[in-house]
Design a protein around this motif. Sequence first.
Motif, PDB file in Angstrom:
ATOM      1  N   LEU A   1       0.838  -1.199   0.000  1.00 22.70           N
ATOM      2  CA  LEU A   1       0.000   0.000   0.000  1.00 22.70           C
ATOM      3  C   LEU A   1       0.870   1.245   0.000  1.00 22.70           C
ATOM      4  O   LEU A   1       1.091   1.882   1.023  1.00 22.70           O
ATOM      5  CB  LEU A   1      -0.944  -0.003   1.205  1.00 22.70           C
ATOM      6  N   GLU A   2       1.340   1.598  -1.151  1.00 24.02           N
ATOM      7  CA  GLU A   2       2.167   2.782  -1.313  1.00 24.02           C
ATOM      8  C   GLU A   2       1.688   3.557  -2.534  1.00 24.02           C
ATOM      9  O   GLU A   2       0.776   3.134  -3.232  1.00 24.02           O
ATOM     10  CB  GLU A   2       3.639   2.383  -1.476  1.00 24.02           C
ATOM     11  N   HIS A   3       2.279   4.702  -2.761  1.00 23.12           N
ATOM     12  CA  HIS A   3       1.944   5.520  -3.933  1.00 23.12           C
ATOM     13  C   HIS A   3       0.457   5.863  -3.982  1.00 23.12           C
ATOM     14  O   HIS A   3      -0.204   5.708  -5.012  1.00 23.12           O
ATOM     15  CB  HIS A   3       2.370   4.822  -5.222  1.00 23.12           C
ATOM     16  N   GLY A   4      -0.082   6.305  -2.859  1.00 23.38           N
ATOM     17  CA  GLY A   4      -1.462   6.748  -2.817  1.00 23.38           C
ATOM     18  C   GLY A   4      -2.468   5.707  -2.365  1.00 23.38           C
ATOM     19  O   GLY A   4      -3.671   5.984  -2.305  1.00 23.38           O
ATOM     20  N   ASN A   5      -2.007   4.512  -2.026  1.00 25.91           N
ATOM     21  CA  ASN A   5      -2.906   3.441  -1.587  1.00 25.91           C
ATOM     22  C   ASN A   5      -2.933   3.268  -0.066  1.00 25.91           C
ATOM     23  O   ASN A   5      -3.555   2.334   0.440  1.00 25.91           O
ATOM     24  CB  ASN A   5      -2.498   2.119  -2.227  1.00 25.91           C
ATOM     25  N   GLU A   6      -2.267   4.152   0.633  1.00 25.57           N
ATOM     26  CA  GLU A   6      -2.153   3.988   2.081  1.00 25.57           C
ATOM     27  C   GLU A   6      -3.503   3.997   2.793  1.00 25.57           C
ATOM     28  O   GLU A   6      -3.635   3.410   3.876  1.00 25.57           O
ATOM     29  CB  GLU A   6      -1.254   5.091   2.651  1.00 25.57           C
ATOM     30  N   ASP A   7      -4.498   4.636   2.194  1.00 26.62           N
ATOM     31  CA  ASP A   7      -5.807   4.707   2.844  1.00 26.62           C
ATOM     32  C   ASP A   7      -6.634   3.435   2.678  1.00 26.62           C
ATOM     33  O   ASP A   7      -7.766   3.356   3.154  1.00 26.62           O
ATOM     34  CB  ASP A   7      -6.605   5.891   2.291  1.00 26.62           C
ATOM     35  N   LYS A   8      -6.054   2.411   2.035  1.00 26.79           N
ATOM     36  CA  LYS A   8      -6.779   1.156   1.798  1.00 26.79           C
ATOM     37  C   LYS A   8      -6.505   0.115   2.878  1.00 26.79           C
ATOM     38  O   LYS A   8      -6.849  -1.056   2.739  1.00 26.79           O
ATOM     39  CB  LYS A   8      -6.393   0.574   0.430  1.00 26.79           C
ATOM     40  N   ILE A   9      -5.903   0.528   3.995  1.00 27.74           N
ATOM     41  CA  ILE A   9      -5.501  -0.433   5.020  1.00 27.74           C
ATOM     42  C   ILE A   9      -6.702  -1.172   5.610  1.00 27.74           C
ATOM     43  O   ILE A   9      -6.634  -2.386   5.873  1.00 27.74           O
ATOM     44  CB  ILE A   9      -4.677   0.260   6.133  1.00 27.74           C
ATOM     45  N   ASP A  10      -7.833  -0.489   5.824  1.00 30.01           N
ATOM     46  CA  ASP A  10      -9.010  -1.151   6.392  1.00 30.01           C
ATOM     47  C   ASP A  10      -9.593  -2.161   5.399  1.00 30.01           C
ATOM     48  O   ASP A  10     -10.034  -3.246   5.805  1.00 30.01           O
ATOM     49  CB  ASP A  10     -10.067  -0.115   6.780  1.00 30.01           C
ATOM     50  N   ARG A  11      -9.601  -1.799   4.119  1.00 30.50           N
ATOM     51  CA  ARG A  11     -10.071  -2.737   3.094  1.00 30.50           C
ATOM     52  C   ARG A  11      -9.140  -3.950   3.025  1.00 30.50           C
ATOM     53  O   ARG A  11      -9.595  -5.085   2.839  1.00 30.50           O
ATOM     54  CB  ARG A  11     -10.130  -2.059   1.726  1.00 30.50           C
ATOM     55  N   LEU A  12      -7.869  -3.687   3.188  1.00 27.43           N
ATOM     56  CA  LEU A  12      -6.905  -4.783   3.181  1.00 27.43           C
ATOM     57  C   LEU A  12      -7.179  -5.743   4.329  1.00 27.43           C
ATOM     58  O   LEU A  12      -7.197  -6.970   4.143  1.00 27.43           O
ATOM     59  CB  LEU A  12      -5.480  -4.221   3.293  1.00 27.43           C
ATOM     60  N   ARG A  13      -7.394  -5.203   5.521  1.00 29.29           N
ATOM     61  CA  ARG A  13      -7.658  -6.049   6.686  1.00 29.29           C
ATOM     62  C   ARG A  13      -8.944  -6.866   6.475  1.00 29.29           C
ATOM     63  O   ARG A  13      -8.973  -8.064   6.765  1.00 29.29           O
ATOM     64  CB  ARG A  13      -7.773  -5.189   7.938  1.00 29.29           C
ATOM     65  N   ASP A  14      -9.983  -6.232   5.949  1.00 30.54           N
ATOM     66  CA  ASP A  14     -11.239  -6.947   5.703  1.00 30.54           C
ATOM     67  C   ASP A  14     -11.052  -8.065   4.682  1.00 30.54           C
ATOM     68  O   ASP A  14     -11.578  -9.172   4.853  1.00 30.54           O
ATOM     69  CB  ASP A  14     -12.317  -5.978   5.208  1.00 30.54           C
ATOM     70  N   TYR A  15     -10.277  -7.780   3.642  1.00 29.24           N
ATOM     71  CA  TYR A  15     -10.055  -8.794   2.598  1.00 29.24           C
ATOM     72  C   TYR A  15      -9.313 -10.002   3.164  1.00 29.24           C
ATOM     73  O   TYR A  15      -9.698 -11.148   2.934  1.00 29.24           O
ATOM     74  CB  TYR A  15      -9.266  -8.195   1.435  1.00 29.24           C
ATOM     75  N   ILE A  16      -8.254  -9.731   3.906  1.00 29.50           N
ATOM     76  CA  ILE A  16      -7.472 -10.837   4.470  1.00 29.50           C
ATOM     77  C   ILE A  16      -8.325 -11.647   5.443  1.00 29.50           C
ATOM     78  O   ILE A  16      -8.276 -12.889   5.443  1.00 29.50           O
ATOM     79  CB  ILE A  16      -6.201 -10.300   5.161  1.00 29.50           C
ATOM     80  N   ALA A  17      -9.126 -10.967   6.261  1.00 24.60           N
ATOM     81  CA  ALA A  17      -9.981 -11.668   7.222  1.00 24.60           C
ATOM     82  C   ALA A  17     -10.963 -12.603   6.514  1.00 24.60           C
ATOM     83  O   ALA A  17     -11.263 -13.699   7.013  1.00 24.60           O
ATOM     84  CB  ALA A  17     -10.746 -10.656   8.076  1.00 24.60           C
ATOM     85  N   GLN A  18     -11.442 -12.204   5.335  1.00 27.01           N
ATOM     86  CA  GLN A  18     -12.414 -13.004   4.604  1.00 27.01           C
ATOM     87  C   GLN A  18     -11.773 -14.116   3.776  1.00 27.01           C
ATOM     88  O   GLN A  18     -12.423 -15.128   3.481  1.00 27.01           O
ATOM     89  CB  GLN A  18     -13.232 -12.103   3.671  1.00 27.01           C
ATOM     90  N   HIS A  19     -10.507 -13.947   3.433  1.00 28.45           N
ATOM     91  CA  HIS A  19      -9.884 -14.872   2.486  1.00 28.45           C
ATOM     92  C   HIS A  19      -8.708 -15.661   3.063  1.00 28.45           C
ATOM     93  O   HIS A  19      -8.069 -16.424   2.332  1.00 28.45           O
ATOM     94  CB  HIS A  19      -9.425 -14.111   1.236  1.00 28.45           C
ATOM     95  N   MET A  20      -8.416 -15.524   4.340  1.00 28.80           N
ATOM     96  CA  MET A  20      -7.318 -16.304   4.927  1.00 28.80           C
ATOM     97  C   MET A  20      -7.818 -17.712   5.263  1.00 28.80           C
ATOM     98  O   MET A  20      -8.928 -17.909   5.744  1.00 28.80           O
ATOM     99  CB  MET A  20      -6.770 -15.616   6.187  1.00 28.80           C
ATOM    100  N   ILE A  21      -6.999 -18.692   4.929  1.00 26.10           N
ATOM    101  CA  ILE A  21      -7.336 -20.091   5.167  1.00 26.10           C
ATOM    102  C   ILE A  21      -6.146 -20.784   5.829  1.00 26.10           C
ATOM    103  O   ILE A  21      -5.029 -20.269   5.830  1.00 26.10           O
ATOM    104  CB  ILE A  21      -7.700 -20.826   3.857  1.00 26.10           C
TER     105      ILE A  21
END
Length: 227
Positions: free
Chosen positions: A166-186
């Motif tokens: 999450l760099e180059h303007g994507n730093e604000d996606k951290i919450d979406r990242l956490r939600d995605y990992i929580a839903q897709h971690m196995i």
Amino acid sequence: MGCGAGSIAIPLAQAGHPVIAADFSPAMLGTLDAGIEYYGLEDLITPLELAWDDDWDLVGPVAKAVDVAFASRSVTTTNLKGALAKLDRTARRRCAVTMVANSSPRYDLHLMNAIGASVTCSNGFVYAFNILIQMGALPQVTYFESPRRDTFDSLEAGVADFSRMLEHGNEDKIDRLRDYIAQHMIENPHAGEPGSKGVPQGRYMLDHVRKVRWAFIAWEPVSAPSS
């Protein structure tokens, strides 16, 4: 002759060895030296610390010093034309480079798209192809994908690991990242086993395989042998 991480090596004719391995990083060459000693390959491999931007006329290989010159995932230079010309100049029979053909290997393109993060894809392989055409070569291109599995021991560890993307303007996606990992971690069925770099794998992984697409570009040298 092989080139690692943007470096090159001394000529085969001078070294008397069938394989020349090069890198600009002393640490990488130290690892190579240890492997050479461990496997008893001193008579087969010659390492050399040398970079793309070095003056090969002074410290690099002489023209047509080796049969094959290749740079695997290592053509990182501000002078791509000069690097390709150096490979062409050095080889007698064949040259080849491997370059990324989509996003950087640092990114999980599937994940980045899923969370709405922007990713810049590399077109360096297109420039390389066009440069070779301009040089008079007839480059051949083959595409392939290398799979990668990122493993981690907890949700927060996964977020910490993937947040590097999450760099180059994507730093604000951290919450979406956490939600995605929580839903897709196995669960990782190979947890604890050595991973690709020898480090034990983590307890979890994502439910998709991260794939990096590469372009393998090969050509016959067009530069004439030195007199």
